[in-house]
Design an enzyme around this catalytic site. Structure first.
Site, mmCIF file in Angstrom:
data_model
loop_
_atom_site.group_PDB
_atom_site.id
_atom_site.type_symbol
_atom_site.label_atom_id
_atom_site.label_comp_id
_atom_site.label_asym_id
_atom_site.label_seq_id
_atom_site.Cartn_x
_atom_site.Cartn_y
_atom_site.Cartn_z
ATOM 1 N N SER A 119 -1.939 -49.130 -45.660
ATOM 2 C CA SER A 119 -2.404 -50.059 -44.379
ATOM 3 C C SER A 119 -3.425 -49.714 -43.568
ATOM 4 O O SER A 119 -3.936 -50.225 -43.025
ATOM 5 C CB SER A 119 -0.843 -50.081 -43.470
ATOM 6 O OG SER A 119 0.122 -50.610 -44.469
ATOM 7 N N HIS A 142 -4.568 -54.179 -50.708
ATOM 8 C CA HIS A 142 -3.728 -54.159 -49.699
ATOM 9 C C HIS A 142 -2.947 -55.391 -49.859
ATOM 10 O O HIS A 142 -3.162 -56.361 -49.457
ATOM 11 C CB HIS A 142 -4.210 -53.905 -48.301
ATOM 12 C CG HIS A 142 -3.297 -53.912 -47.122
ATOM 13 N ND1 HIS A 142 -3.582 -54.596 -46.011
ATOM 14 C CD2 HIS A 142 -2.134 -53.095 -47.129
ATOM 15 C CE1 HIS A 142 -2.444 -54.160 -45.421
ATOM 16 N NE2 HIS A 142 -1.763 -53.421 -46.085
ATOM 17 N N GLU A 154 -5.900 -58.000 -49.534
ATOM 18 C CA GLU A 154 -7.350 -57.301 -48.853
ATOM 19 C C GLU A 154 -7.793 -56.344 -50.210
ATOM 20 O O GLU A 154 -6.931 -55.293 -50.640
ATOM 21 C CB GLU A 154 -7.057 -56.749 -47.587
ATOM 22 C CG GLU A 154 -6.850 -57.571 -46.656
ATOM 23 C CD GLU A 154 -6.493 -56.937 -45.281
ATOM 24 O OE1 GLU A 154 -6.810 -57.599 -44.332
ATOM 25 O OE2 GLU A 154 -6.022 -55.801 -45.212
ATOM 26 N N ASN A 192 -4.617 -55.820 -40.421
ATOM 27 C CA ASN A 192 -3.929 -54.613 -39.539
ATOM 28 C C ASN A 192 -4.573 -54.391 -38.480
ATOM 29 O O ASN A 192 -4.024 -53.682 -37.325
ATOM 30 C CB ASN A 192 -3.489 -53.497 -40.363
ATOM 31 C CG ASN A 192 -2.288 -53.631 -41.123
ATOM 32 O OD1 ASN A 192 -1.419 -54.266 -40.383
ATOM 33 N ND2 ASN A 192 -2.041 -53.177 -42.321
HETATM 34 P P1 NAI Z 1 8.981 -47.604 -47.816
HETATM 35 O O1 NAI Z 1 9.425 -46.287 -47.254
HETATM 36 O O2 NAI Z 1 10.091 -48.739 -48.026
HETATM 37 O O3 NAI Z 1 8.773 -46.774 -49.291
HETATM 38 C C1 NAI Z 1 8.036 -45.828 -49.692
HETATM 39 C C2 NAI Z 1 8.776 -45.336 -51.011
HETATM 40 O O4 NAI Z 1 7.915 -44.276 -51.510
HETATM 41 C C3 NAI Z 1 10.118 -44.840 -51.034
HETATM 42 O O5 NAI Z 1 11.120 -45.304 -51.931
HETATM 43 C C4 NAI Z 1 10.042 -43.298 -51.191
HETATM 44 O O6 NAI Z 1 10.929 -42.465 -51.820
HETATM 45 C C5 NAI Z 1 8.759 -43.399 -52.122
HETATM 46 N N1 NAI Z 1 7.786 -42.056 -52.147
HETATM 47 C C6 NAI Z 1 7.469 -41.457 -51.042
HETATM 48 N N2 NAI Z 1 6.681 -40.278 -51.596
HETATM 49 C C7 NAI Z 1 6.509 -40.522 -53.024
HETATM 50 C C8 NAI Z 1 5.732 -39.658 -53.935
HETATM 51 N N3 NAI Z 1 5.291 -38.615 -53.663
HETATM 52 N N4 NAI Z 1 5.880 -40.162 -55.032
HETATM 53 C C9 NAI Z 1 6.613 -41.114 -55.495
HETATM 54 N N5 NAI Z 1 7.338 -41.769 -54.565
HETATM 55 C C10 NAI Z 1 7.387 -41.562 -53.126
HETATM 56 O O7 NAI Z 1 7.584 -47.754 -47.613
HETATM 57 P P2 NAI Z 1 6.839 -49.278 -47.563
HETATM 58 O O8 NAI Z 1 6.959 -50.143 -46.611
HETATM 59 O O9 NAI Z 1 6.888 -49.803 -49.026
HETATM 60 O O10 NAI Z 1 5.129 -49.056 -47.474
HETATM 61 C C11 NAI Z 1 4.590 -48.213 -48.818
HETATM 62 C C12 NAI Z 1 3.076 -48.400 -48.452
HETATM 63 O O11 NAI Z 1 2.776 -49.628 -48.272
HETATM 64 C C13 NAI Z 1 2.544 -47.636 -47.323
HETATM 65 O O12 NAI Z 1 1.388 -47.064 -47.449
HETATM 66 C C14 NAI Z 1 2.686 -48.690 -46.119
HETATM 67 O O13 NAI Z 1 1.610 -48.426 -45.263
HETATM 68 C C15 NAI Z 1 2.028 -49.694 -47.101
HETATM 69 N N6 NAI Z 1 2.159 -51.141 -46.525
HETATM 70 C C16 NAI Z 1 3.333 -51.334 -45.956
HETATM 71 C C17 NAI Z 1 3.627 -52.738 -45.642
HETATM 72 C C18 NAI Z 1 4.937 -53.230 -45.057
HETATM 73 O O14 NAI Z 1 5.270 -54.317 -44.500
HETATM 74 N N7 NAI Z 1 6.074 -52.471 -45.067
HETATM 75 C C19 NAI Z 1 2.696 -53.885 -45.803
HETATM 76 C C20 NAI Z 1 1.555 -53.415 -46.700
HETATM 77 C C21 NAI Z 1 1.393 -52.066 -46.797
#
Ligand code: NAI
Length: 288
Positions: A119, A142, A154, A192
């Site tokens: 993000s 993104h 994006e 963002n």
């Molecule tokens: P989340 O916390 O729901 O999921 C992240 C997942 O990654 C978890 O299941 C965790 O166990 C796993 N994980 C962490 N380190 C890891 C690794 N080294 N190898 C494999 N798995 C690993 O997070 P979310 O919300 O899905 O965000 C993920 C990415 O997407 C972040 O970079 C965030 O900034 C971006 N993002 C989030 C949005 C949102 O609305 N939540 C919108 C757009 C982008």
């Protein structure tokens, strides 16, 4: 451009939605998470979504069978090294992402495109540590939450990305009901960056933890401002921790410009594990 096989790393909120969306584009999708249980839970939720669509006659039985067969949970060491595209959607932590990209660079064939769903981190910075060959094939993709519904993607080139891939991907997405646009590699890209003030000013207007105030501000933004969701509802959906991390990193990337400053309420809520819908407690409370 042909995208037949896709690997999604990180099976959380975003990874799950992205995996479901690509499966529905008839791609072979592999989903990986450092926590196997999380990956299996996401797989189960996606299966349930397919079943719901079947019950609502939005998908046929053969679609559902086909999609379920095409979506697999894998360990990182088992991923298909010849996949066309890998999308990273792990925690918003620069070191964790860079470490993962260094590993992927070794595991994957040189033809594979690698993208980050970050993000807020600059794509050029995430690409540091990759081989010169991979840097050309590394970019930002993104997606927005929920990724199955939100149309915008994006697309961001790093300083060393070959620009043709972004052009091809934009065309590919736009042929599949997404709206993809090319963004500069600047902090928070477009949405963002602009959204920081949507959240930040709302937090400054509320000042303290007061659900009546959150409701009032959300109602005004929805009913009068014409937004689909108010800022507090949206932060609860995104995850307070994720949103706080993004705010901090955009703030730092702009050399602490006051207009991007995080609010102490965000920090306090993260400390209290009030992370929004995912913990049933955020600006509002939810039933599990
Ligand atoms: P989340 O916390 O729901 O999921 C992240 C997942 O990654 C978890 O299941 C965790 O166990 C796993 N994980 C962490 N380190 C890891 C690794 N080294 N190898 C494999 N798995 C690993 O997070 P979310 O919300 O899905 O965000 C993920 C990415 O997407 C972040 O970079 C965030 O900034 C971006 N993002 C989030 C949005 C949102 O609305 N939540 C919108 C757009 C982008």
């Amino acid at each position: 451009m042909k995208i037949n096989s896709v690997i999604i790393i990180g099976a959380g909120t975003m990874g799950q939605g992205i995996a479901e969306w690509f499966t529905r584009q008839n791609c072979l999708v592999e989903m990986v998470d450092q926590n196997d249980e999380f990956a299996l839970m996401s797989l189960e939720r996606i299966h349930k979504n397919f079943d719901k669509h079947l019950a609502a006659s939005k998908l046929t039985l053969s679609d559902v069978v086909h999609f379920k067969n095409n979506l697999k949970v894998k360990k990182l060491e088992q991923i298909n090294p010849e996949a066309d595209l890998v999308i990273e959607a792990i925690v918003e932590n620069l070191e964790a992402k860079k470490k993962l990209f260094a590993t992927l660079d070794q595991l994957l064939s040189p033809k594979c495109l690698v993208a980050s769903n970050t993000s807020s981190f600059p794509i050029t910075q995430l690409a540091q540590g990759l081989s010169q060959q991979r840097k050309k094939k590394f970019l930002g993709l993104h997606f927005f939450n929920p990724a199955t519904v939100m149309k915008l993607v994006e697309v961001i080139n790093g300083m060393e990305t070959h620009p043709q891939y972004a052009q091809d991907l934009i065309e590919w997405f736009n042929q599949r009901q997404k709206v993809a646009c090319l963004c500069a590699d600047s902090p928070g890209f477009i949405v963002n960056r602009v959204a920081r003030n949507f959240y930040g000013e709302a937090l400054r207007a509320a000042e303290t933890y007061d659900q009546e105030k959150f409701k009032e501000i959300d109602t005004v933004m929805r009913e009068v401002g014409g937004f689909k969701m108010g800022p507090f509802e949206l932060m609860d959906l995104i995850g307070i921790d994720i949103n706080y991390n993004v705010t901090q990193s955009v703030y730092d990337a702009f050399f602490q410009e006051a207009r991007f400053k995080p609010h102490r309420l965000q920090r306090d809520m993260v400390v209290a594990n009030f992370l929004g819908k995912k913990t049933n407690k955020g600006f509002y409370h939810y039933e599990s």
